[in-house]
Scaffold this motif. Structure first.
Motif, PDB file in Angstrom:
ATOM      1  N   GLU A 156       0.830  -1.208   0.000  1.00  0.00           N
ATOM      2  CA  GLU A 156       0.000   0.000   0.000  1.00  0.00           C
ATOM      3  C   GLU A 156       0.864   1.257   0.000  1.00  0.00           C
ATOM      4  OE1 GLU A 156      -4.016   1.789   2.081  1.00  0.00           O
ATOM      5  OE2 GLU A 156      -2.894   0.239   3.136  1.00  0.00           O
ATOM      6  N   TRP A 157       1.953   1.237   0.766  1.00  0.00           N
ATOM      7  CA  TRP A 157       2.852   2.397   0.762  1.00  0.00           C
ATOM      8  C   TRP A 157       3.543   2.529  -0.592  1.00  0.00           C
ATOM      9  CZ3 TRP A 157       8.085   3.374   0.102  1.00  0.00           C
ATOM     10  CH2 TRP A 157       8.517   4.656   0.467  1.00  0.00           C
ATOM     11  N   HIS A 197       1.204   4.185  -2.809  1.00  0.00           N
ATOM     12  CA  HIS A 197       1.095   5.592  -2.415  1.00  0.00           C
ATOM     13  C   HIS A 197       2.268   6.402  -2.960  1.00  0.00           C
ATOM     14  CE1 HIS A 197       0.127   9.062   0.089  1.00  0.00           C
ATOM     15  NE2 HIS A 197       1.364   9.050   0.555  1.00  0.00           N
ATOM     16  N   HIS A 245       4.760   2.149   6.029  1.00  0.00           N
ATOM     17  CA  HIS A 245       3.306   1.971   6.094  1.00  0.00           C
ATOM     18  C   HIS A 245       2.782   2.137   7.510  1.00  0.00           C
ATOM     19  CE1 HIS A 245      -0.573  -0.281   5.893  1.00  0.00           C
ATOM     20  NE2 HIS A 245      -0.656   0.355   4.752  1.00  0.00           N
ATOM     21  N   GLN A 257       1.679   5.669   7.678  1.00  0.00           N
ATOM     22  CA  GLN A 257       0.928   6.215   6.544  1.00  0.00           C
ATOM     23  C   GLN A 257      -0.405   6.754   7.044  1.00  0.00           C
ATOM     24  OE1 GLN A 257       1.100   3.808   3.015  1.00  0.00           O
ATOM     25  NE2 GLN A 257      -0.857   4.583   2.239  1.00  0.00           N
ATOM     26  N   ARG A 288      -5.099   4.552   5.161  1.00  0.00           N
ATOM     27  CA  ARG A 288      -4.739   3.169   4.828  1.00  0.00           C
ATOM     28  C   ARG A 288      -6.006   2.342   4.635  1.00  0.00           C
ATOM     29  NH1 ARG A 288      -0.287   1.152   9.096  1.00  0.00           N
ATOM     30  NH2 ARG A 288      -2.136   0.155   9.949  1.00  0.00           N
TER      31      ARG A 288
END
Length: 268
Positions: free
Chosen positions: A70-71, A74, A258, A261, A264
């Motif tokens: 996910e990071w 991003h 993450h 972050q 999320r």
């Protein structure tokens, strides 16, 4: 008409006689499984339980984790089908997915050989290799959930021995799966192939939910990574704990980043 009635009555009488000789009908649905042949149960050498254990419906919560992807999304590192395949492929070849499959292989071997010391070493390393808090959460949460499911519905004497040998509430996911596989006499190679493929599929699913790729691109990614899955399973089958290691630093940093972050979708 008379002939038809006589034939029907004889057939009914024979059916009743056979039913009497075979014993009474089960009084509950669950009783009907009492006489299932051993070869058709999970106690045989079938890999069928893997379909249940690695299904998205199995209660380990794998859908909640992106393994740091996910990071990476991003930041724009993972942004399209090509970079998605490259990211996952690197994890299979040089990163944490490779280590997880090797750990599963070593733990499986220890359980099959009733080697308590070897199992404990693999289990301890599996937890220690978590490079950050979220990686630790990912493997321990799924491992704990997997063990809970084993205790609830899939317990065997070999699994009971393994859990007693570890004497810990914190078991990494690859070790938990290996215990289940060895406890149900599932051969190592199909176990490792299925595990590696499930890890890939989970990350592809995360990329789809992060709107990086679509469903068709996701299937193409899985198909293109299949040779890497096969190679990893073959490598892990003959690997030892000394073969553990990795160089996927960008993935490790992504997992760390993450943790802080701001917005999320995933737990890791």
């Amino acid at each position: 008409m008379v002939t038809t009635i006589i034939i029907t009555m004889r057939a009914t009488a024979i059916s009743r006689r056979e039913r009497t000789e075979a014993g009474p009908w089960p009084t509950r649905w669950e009783d009907a499984s009492i006489n299932v042949p051993a070869a058709e149960t999970s106690q045989g050498h079938s890999a069928l339980p893997l379909f249940a254990w690695l299904s998205p419906s199995f209660p380990v919560g794998s859908f909640a984790f992106s393994h740091g992807m996910e990071w990476a999304v991003h930041q724009g590192t993972v942004r399209d089908p090509e970079t998605t395949r490259a990211w996952i492929g690197a994890l299979l070849t040089h990163g944490s997915l490779r280590n997880d499959v090797i750990l599963a292989s070593c733990a499986w071997s220890s359980v099959r050989a009733t080697d308590a010391a070897g199992l404990r070493e693999a289990a301890e390393l599996a937890v220690a290799l978590s490079g950050c808090r979220e990686r630790h959460l990912e493997t321990s949460a799924q491992g704990t959930a997997f063990v809970t499911a084993l205790k609830t519905a899939w317990m065997t004497p070999k699994i009971a021995w393994a859990l007693e040998a570890l004497r810990t509430e914190e078991i990494a996911y690859p070790v938990a799966l290996a215990i289940g596989g060895a406890g149900h006499a599932i051969e190592r190679h199909p176990l490792l192939e299925a595990f590696a493929l499930a890890l890939v599929q989970n990350l592809v699913s995360a990329a789809i939910r992060l709107s990086v790729i679509g469903q068709s691109d996701g299937q193409r990614a899985i198909a293109s990574l299949m040779p890497s899955v096969r190679r990893l399973a073959a490598e892990a089958e003959v690997a030892t704990l000394d073969d553990l290691g990795g160089a996927a630093f960008h993935s490790d940093i992504a997992a760390i980043k993450h943790e802080t972050q701001y917005t999320r979708l995933f737990r890791s």
